[in-house]
Scaffold this motif. Sequence first.
Motif, PDB file in Angstrom:
ATOM      1  N   ARG A 115       0.838  -1.196   0.000  1.00  0.00           N
ATOM      2  CA  ARG A 115       0.000   0.000   0.000  1.00  0.00           C
ATOM      3  C   ARG A 115       0.876   1.250   0.000  1.00  0.00           C
ATOM      4  N   ALA A 116       0.328   2.324  -0.501  1.00  0.00           N
ATOM      5  CA  ALA A 116       1.107   3.554  -0.709  1.00  0.00           C
ATOM      6  C   ALA A 116       1.761   4.047   0.568  1.00  0.00           C
ATOM      7  N   LYS A 117       1.148   3.798   1.710  1.00  0.00           N
ATOM      8  CA  LYS A 117       1.658   4.312   2.976  1.00  0.00           C
ATOM      9  C   LYS A 117       2.931   3.606   3.438  1.00  0.00           C
ATOM     10  N   ASN A 118       3.335   2.550   2.748  1.00  0.00           N
ATOM     11  CA  ASN A 118       4.556   1.818   3.121  1.00  0.00           C
ATOM     12  C   ASN A 118       5.588   1.779   1.988  1.00  0.00           C
ATOM     13  N   THR A 119       5.426   2.654   1.013  1.00  0.00           N
ATOM     14  CA  THR A 119       6.292   2.610  -0.166  1.00  0.00           C
ATOM     15  C   THR A 119       7.736   2.955   0.163  1.00  0.00           C
ATOM     16  N   MET A 120       7.954   4.035   0.898  1.00  0.00           N
ATOM     17  CA  MET A 120       9.324   4.425   1.234  1.00  0.00           C
ATOM     18  C   MET A 120      10.022   3.342   2.042  1.00  0.00           C
ATOM     19  N   ASN A 121       9.285   2.703   2.934  1.00  0.00           N
ATOM     20  CA  ASN A 121       9.875   1.659   3.772  1.00  0.00           C
ATOM     21  C   ASN A 121      10.387   0.496   2.943  1.00  0.00           C
ATOM     22  N   ILE A 122       9.569  -0.008   2.029  1.00  0.00           N
ATOM     23  CA  ILE A 122       9.971  -1.182   1.262  1.00  0.00           C
ATOM     24  C   ILE A 122      11.071  -0.832   0.261  1.00  0.00           C
ATOM     25  N   MET A 123      11.056   0.408  -0.259  1.00  0.00           N
ATOM     26  CA  MET A 123      12.124   0.818  -1.168  1.00  0.00           C
ATOM     27  C   MET A 123      13.457   0.909  -0.422  1.00  0.00           C
ATOM     28  N   LEU A 124      13.412   1.448   0.800  1.00  0.00           N
ATOM     29  CA  LEU A 124      14.641   1.567   1.584  1.00  0.00           C
ATOM     30  C   LEU A 124      15.206   0.205   1.932  1.00  0.00           C
ATOM     31  N   THR A 125      14.356  -0.756   2.235  1.00  0.00           N
ATOM     32  CA  THR A 125      14.850  -2.103   2.556  1.00  0.00           C
ATOM     33  C   THR A 125      15.546  -2.726   1.356  1.00  0.00           C
ATOM     34  N   ASN A 126      15.045  -2.449   0.149  1.00  0.00           N
ATOM     35  CA  ASN A 126      15.710  -2.983  -1.042  1.00  0.00           C
ATOM     36  C   ASN A 126      17.087  -2.366  -1.240  1.00  0.00           C
ATOM     37  N   VAL A 127      17.205  -1.076  -0.960  1.00  0.00           N
ATOM     38  CA  VAL A 127      18.518  -0.437  -1.052  1.00  0.00           C
ATOM     39  C   VAL A 127      19.474  -1.028  -0.021  1.00  0.00           C
ATOM     40  N   LEU A 128      18.962  -1.228   1.205  1.00  0.00           N
ATOM     41  CA  LEU A 128      19.819  -1.755   2.268  1.00  0.00           C
ATOM     42  C   LEU A 128      20.184  -3.215   2.055  1.00  0.00           C
ATOM     43  N   ASP A 129      19.334  -3.979   1.378  1.00  0.00           N
ATOM     44  CA  ASP A 129      19.694  -5.359   1.041  1.00  0.00           C
ATOM     45  C   ASP A 129      20.992  -5.381   0.231  1.00  0.00           C
ATOM     46  N   ALA A 130      21.086  -4.481  -0.746  1.00  0.00           N
ATOM     47  CA  ALA A 130      22.278  -4.430  -1.589  1.00  0.00           C
ATOM     48  C   ALA A 130      23.476  -3.894  -0.823  1.00  0.00           C
ATOM     49  N   ALA A 131      23.272  -2.839  -0.023  1.00  0.00           N
ATOM     50  CA  ALA A 131      24.392  -2.206   0.672  1.00  0.00           C
ATOM     51  C   ALA A 131      24.925  -3.079   1.803  1.00  0.00           C
ATOM     52  N   ALA A 132      24.041  -3.530   2.690  1.00  0.00           N
ATOM     53  CA  ALA A 132      24.481  -4.382   3.792  1.00  0.00           C
ATOM     54  C   ALA A 132      24.984  -5.721   3.263  1.00  0.00           C
ATOM     55  N   GLY A 133      24.296  -6.236   2.230  1.00  0.00           N
ATOM     56  CA  GLY A 133      24.736  -7.493   1.637  1.00  0.00           C
ATOM     57  C   GLY A 133      26.114  -7.385   1.022  1.00  0.00           C
ATOM     58  N   GLY A 134      26.422  -6.230   0.415  1.00  0.00           N
ATOM     59  CA  GLY A 134      27.745  -6.048  -0.175  1.00  0.00           C
ATOM     60  C   GLY A 134      28.849  -6.136   0.861  1.00  0.00           C
ATOM     61  N   LEU A 135      28.651  -5.487   1.997  1.00  0.00           N
ATOM     62  CA  LEU A 135      29.683  -5.472   3.038  1.00  0.00           C
ATOM     63  C   LEU A 135      29.850  -6.846   3.683  1.00  0.00           C
ATOM     64  N   PHE A 136      28.732  -7.474   4.027  1.00  0.00           N
ATOM     65  CA  PHE A 136      28.829  -8.747   4.745  1.00  0.00           C
ATOM     66  C   PHE A 136      29.228  -9.895   3.818  1.00  0.00           C
ATOM     67  N   TYR A 137      28.864  -9.824   2.546  1.00  0.00           N
ATOM     68  CA  TYR A 137      29.323 -10.859   1.632  1.00  0.00           C
ATOM     69  C   TYR A 137      30.818 -10.723   1.394  1.00  0.00           C
TER      70      TYR A 137
END
Length: 491
Positions: free
Chosen positions: A73-95
């Motif tokens: 739903r529109a009220k959670n758009t920023m949250n889910i987009m930020l998690t996708n960015v952090l998946d790549a960033a945190a995943g890059g460091l820990f991998y």
Amino acid sequence: MSGALNCSAADLSTLLGPNATAAAEYICGQLGTVNNKFTDAAFAIDNTYLLFSAYLVFSMQLGFAMLCAGSVRAKNTMNIMLTNVLDAAAGGLFYYLFGYAFAFGGSSEGFIGRHNFALKDFPTLTSDYSFFLYQWAFAIAAAGITSGSIAERTQFVAYLIYSSFLTGFVYPVVSHWFWSPDGWASPFRPAGDRLFGTGAIDFAGSGVVHMVGGIAGLMGALIEGPRRGRFEKSGRSIALRGHSASLVVLGTFLLWFGWYGFNPGSFAKILVPYESGSSYGQWSGIGRTAVTTTLAGSTAALTTLFGKRLLSGHWNVTDVCNGLLGGFAAITGGCSVVEPWAAIVCGFVAALVLIGCNKLAEIVQYDDPLEAAQLHGGCGAWGLIFVGLFAKEKYINEVYGATPGRPYGLFMGGGGKLLGAQLVQILVVAGWVSVTMGTLFFILKKLNLLRISEKDEMAGMDMTRHGGFAYMYYDNDDESLRATQLQRVDA
């Protein structure tokens, strides 16, 4: 590079006249230089191919982001987009720090790698930086799958913790088992030391990537429980539809595009002839893999279209997109070792598996906003079974090395050993991810770090956790519309 140029000064000197030895040494030296240039070119071509494939797989993160954004739903758009960015960033460091070493660092017991932490003593004779980048793109794809299952109700700190744990430990261990030459179930082990004489064949990750991400999401969603309002007390389900079918379609096409790096790119090399001096080589296998990927996804999309039409009476674009992705997830494991006609079978059954899993989820009141567990977990498991049924002997020998008497698909006349290895993979992946990720999510729940409050969930995390909505519906300069004050919420 096969077919290297060989030259011996002793052999040439007998064919030459005066100054035979010097002439022979000169000619051999020039041929040696040419041979080195060909070898260098082969490495450059293969590394460029792998890098390009890594870029395609990484572009799938944009696809995941658009798909996730459109499905909530529109009220959670920023949250889910930020998690996708952090998946790549945190995943890059820990991998980089741990994941690659656990996955491909070499082991003696076949369970977990022990070398190359933080890329120490890297590159090696068998792996270069392009290989690391490619494998990192796969790792963050698994984390992106999980984020969809627990969307719209999970604390941000929980995303950071699970994403780091999944990409730094859980996923790498699984990829070591099935993709590293040292893994206990790897098809790359010596002929006499393979599981059931064949090893589990999961070419691009129906189990290693999709089942891992899907089951991790399943455990998180089960422990968290459904979103508020998703099911009535009577048990009747209420559809909490995503706010943008346009973003869902855009994300699906981006994922489709990236899958041509995911599946064909998993060959890692392109300049490998199967028959010397022939037009048939690994480039042919890569082309065939792109075709099987396309056919499986297309068939699943059409099957879902008509299947959901019969069940609901609607032509639903979101369902078709999920069906398409389900076909891709299923064919990923066997895309390189099956015929194109078999890929059509794979996609048809994958659509039925997805529809069935969604119906079961509704019955047991399981809530997954993106159907990630059903799509990636269910269709990924079917993809592994599909390999055990339809893998072709010729293609297995080309991709994994020719071995006399190596088992292949049951329906292709190869016996049941490969199918047995595939079933073992399904069981161990499901067990490993359930225990590790289930324990993590349970601990987060007990520490009150998993789920947001009811008030925040009803208001939407964009406003309560991220400082405002993703979409601006009014002019910031209009003072009369600034009635709502943002409040900071810890966690």
